[in-house]
Design an enzyme around this catalytic site. Structure first.
Site, PDB file in Angstrom:
ATOM      1  N   ASP A 138      -9.902  75.595  22.343  1.00 36.38           N
ATOM      2  CA  ASP A 138      -9.643  74.212  21.947  1.00 36.38           C
ATOM      3  C   ASP A 138     -10.453  73.262  22.822  1.00 36.38           C
ATOM      4  O   ASP A 138     -10.584  72.090  22.500  1.00 36.38           O
ATOM      5  CB  ASP A 138      -8.152  73.889  22.083  1.00 36.38           C
ATOM      6  CG  ASP A 138      -7.838  72.451  21.699  1.00 36.38           C
ATOM      7  OD1 ASP A 138      -8.147  72.078  20.552  1.00 36.38           O
ATOM      8  OD2 ASP A 138      -7.308  71.709  22.541  1.00 36.38           O
ATOM      9  N   GLU A 181     -17.975  69.632  26.433  1.00 35.17           N
ATOM     10  CA  GLU A 181     -17.591  68.792  25.301  1.00 35.17           C
ATOM     11  C   GLU A 181     -17.866  67.316  25.615  1.00 35.17           C
ATOM     12  O   GLU A 181     -17.764  66.911  26.777  1.00 35.17           O
ATOM     13  CB  GLU A 181     -16.116  69.013  24.936  1.00 35.17           C
ATOM     14  CG  GLU A 181     -15.127  68.626  26.005  1.00 35.17           C
ATOM     15  CD  GLU A 181     -13.677  68.944  25.619  1.00 35.17           C
ATOM     16  OE1 GLU A 181     -12.872  68.002  25.662  1.00 35.17           O
ATOM     17  OE2 GLU A 181     -13.342  70.107  25.307  1.00 35.17           O
ATOM     18  N   THR A 191      -4.279  75.654  33.225  1.00 35.54           N
ATOM     19  CA  THR A 191      -4.531  75.112  34.557  1.00 35.54           C
ATOM     20  C   THR A 191      -5.282  73.789  34.457  1.00 35.54           C
ATOM     21  O   THR A 191      -5.946  73.523  33.453  1.00 35.54           O
ATOM     22  CB  THR A 191      -5.398  76.079  35.379  1.00 35.54           C
ATOM     23  OG1 THR A 191      -6.726  76.096  34.821  1.00 35.54           O
ATOM     24  CG2 THR A 191      -4.837  77.491  35.350  1.00 35.54           C
ATOM     25  N   VAL A 233       3.023  72.719  30.771  1.00 36.69           N
ATOM     26  CA  VAL A 233       2.711  73.435  29.528  1.00 36.69           C
ATOM     27  C   VAL A 233       3.019  74.916  29.664  1.00 36.69           C
ATOM     28  O   VAL A 233       3.695  75.513  28.819  1.00 36.69           O
ATOM     29  CB  VAL A 233       1.239  73.229  29.127  1.00 36.69           C
ATOM     30  CG1 VAL A 233       0.914  74.051  27.878  1.00 36.69           C
ATOM     31  CG2 VAL A 233       0.949  71.754  28.878  1.00 36.69           C
ATOM     32  N   ASP A 264       0.560  81.747  38.947  1.00 36.58           N
ATOM     33  CA  ASP A 264       0.324  80.409  39.476  1.00 36.58           C
ATOM     34  C   ASP A 264       0.530  80.465  40.981  1.00 36.58           C
ATOM     35  O   ASP A 264       1.653  80.350  41.465  1.00 36.58           O
ATOM     36  CB  ASP A 264       1.268  79.381  38.841  1.00 36.58           C
ATOM     37  CG  ASP A 264       0.877  77.949  39.172  1.00 36.58           C
ATOM     38  OD1 ASP A 264       0.496  77.707  40.338  1.00 36.58           O
ATOM     39  OD2 ASP A 264       0.943  77.080  38.283  1.00 36.58           O
ATOM     40  N   ARG A 315      -8.718  73.184  30.113  1.00 30.14           N
ATOM     41  CA  ARG A 315      -9.935  72.419  30.346  1.00 30.14           C
ATOM     42  C   ARG A 315     -11.128  73.346  30.122  1.00 30.14           C
ATOM     43  O   ARG A 315     -11.107  74.508  30.546  1.00 30.14           O
ATOM     44  CB  ARG A 315      -9.974  71.854  31.775  1.00 30.14           C
ATOM     45  CG  ARG A 315      -8.990  70.707  32.001  1.00 30.14           C
ATOM     46  CD  ARG A 315      -9.459  69.440  31.298  1.00 30.14           C
ATOM     47  NE  ARG A 315      -8.641  68.276  31.611  1.00 30.14           N
ATOM     48  CZ  ARG A 315      -7.650  67.835  30.874  1.00 30.14           C
ATOM     49  NH1 ARG A 315      -7.302  68.506  29.769  1.00 30.14           N
ATOM     50  NH2 ARG A 315      -6.985  66.743  31.203  1.00 30.14           N
ATOM     51  N   HIS A 342     -10.388  69.966  20.988  1.00 30.35           N
ATOM     52  CA  HIS A 342      -9.512  69.456  22.048  1.00 30.35           C
ATOM     53  C   HIS A 342      -8.326  68.697  21.441  1.00 30.35           C
ATOM     54  O   HIS A 342      -8.033  67.562  21.821  1.00 30.35           O
ATOM     55  CB  HIS A 342     -10.298  68.541  23.006  1.00 30.35           C
ATOM     56  CG  HIS A 342      -9.653  68.387  24.353  1.00 30.35           C
ATOM     57  ND1 HIS A 342     -10.369  68.122  25.496  1.00 30.35           N
ATOM     58  CD2 HIS A 342      -8.351  68.453  24.750  1.00 30.35           C
ATOM     59  CE1 HIS A 342      -9.549  68.018  26.521  1.00 30.35           C
ATOM     60  NE2 HIS A 342      -8.321  68.228  26.093  1.00 30.35           N
TER      61      HIS A 342
END
Length: 377
Positions: A233, A238, A176, A128, A147, A209, A255
């Protein structure tokens, strides 16, 4: 042959019914009893595959997740049990990137800044993050990437330290996985110390996440009301959502960043093809064969595009305000988080739209963003 499939996986029933009996169940509430006599399990990220879930899986030989992320699956356990596992890396990268870009474009309109004057910091340069980098740089937006894993592997791109990225980026977007161990754990990567160091004019986007960001610390940071903005998101716990955090967010969605129709079709076909190969079946599926024509399949431009044109084109395909408005309106109802995911609309990607224009329209950068382009004579 019995194949247990998450009921929210589009096109799955049509495809997998060619191979055996398909049983549809809600992915988040699967139990060990559901896996008795099941030969194959097809899931999304809401299903946690662990020892408890597969404790009664007497026939299970294959687990496929129609998602890029794999942190919801105990892969070591499956290997130990002799159960084959596959995922769909990159299936949702386009949708997530277009979600992030929509957040940027709408905030640019609302706050009166140009996206071309922003520096975007991408944390996580996997499928992504790399695709987002390619899109943004393709239209001339400055990008910093962080990264440490990719950097240590010898990736030749120019990487930026986390500290420098957090200082220099106007928009910080997270891509990540969630990890709690190892050299670079990402659980609460964005913690209270980091949040308090961010400037009032910075924007934080999390479409990775939920636990990558300490949501309680984020709430305290946003309560300072100094102009700092965040769009989520994903949420730390959740489907539970902190209702005190929600009104502080610039945008909030359940999400669904990677929930474009193309991405979901890619995820389903990728694990379908893997399963066919696993069982020695020659059937293969192609995502493009499953997709309907876009509501607006073609747009003709009569002049060189500018930022206003870009706002119009991108919002024609996807405007994050649609999902944000529904989320705020419905999240208080029982089970709303998962219901919104289950009943998510047929959102398309930029690639579903062909832009037509002369050479003077300079469509090439828009092709790098994802649109199909056709140069007219």
């Amino acid at each position: 042959m019995k194949i247990l499939v998450d009921e929210n996986m589009p096109y799955a029933e049509t495809l997998f019914s060619q191979l055996g009996e398909v049983i549809l169940k809600p992915g988040r509430s699967l139990t060990a009893d559901d896996l008795v006599d099941i030969d194959a399990l097809m899931i999304r990220s809401v299903t946690k595959v662990n020892a408890a879930l597969i404790s009664k899986a007497n026939k299970l030989k294959f687990v496929g997740t129609a998602t890029a992320g794999m942190d919801h699956v105990d892969q070591a356990l499956l290997k130990e049990k002799g159960i084959y596992f596959t995922a769909a890396p990159g299936c949702n990268k386009v949708g997530v990137a277009e979600y992030v870009f929509s957040v940027m474009m709408v905030l640019a309109q609302q706050q009166g800044f140009s996206v071309f004057e922003q520096t975007v910091g991408i944390i996580g340069a996997g499928q992504v993050g790399s695709y987002l980098q390619q899109c943004l740089q393709g239209i001339g937006i400055k990008v910093l990437i962080n990264d440490p894993f990719k950097q240590e592997e010898g990736d030749e791109r120019e990487f930026t330290s986390l500290d420098r990225l957090l200082q220099e980026a106007d928009v910080i977007t997270l891509h990540t996985p969630i990890t709690r161990d190892g050299k670079y754990p990402t659980h609460h990567l964005i913690n209270e110390e980091i949040l308090n160091s961010l400037r009032a004019d910075q924007i934080l986007i999390n479409a990775a996440r939920g636990p990558v960001v300490d949501n309680q610390a984020l709430k305290r940071r946003l309560q300072q009301a100094d102009g700092f903005m965040a769009a989520l998101d994903v949420f730390e716990f959740e489907p539970e959502v902190d209702m005190e955090l929600l009104p502080l967010l610039a945008f909030a969605t359940p999400h669904v960043a990677g929930y474009g129709l193309e991405g979901k079709a890619r995820g389903t076909t990728m694990i379908f093809n893997s399963y066919c190969e696993f069982i020695g079946n020659e059937l293969r599926a192609h995502a493009s064969d499953l997709l309907p024509t876009a509501p607006v399949p073609k747009v003709v431009l009569d002049r060189k595009w500018d930022e206003a044109t870009l706002h119009t084109l991108t919002q024609l395909v996807y405007d994050v305000r649609r999902d944000d408005a529904q989320f705020r309106r419905e999240i208080g109802a029982p089970g709303a988080f998962d219901l919104m995911r289950k009943e998510y609309w047929d959102r398309r990607e930029y690639s579903a739209v062909t832009l037509v224009g002369s050479a003077q329209c300079r469509l090439k950068p828009l092709a790098k963003l994802g649109f199909q382009v056709e140069v007219s004579q």
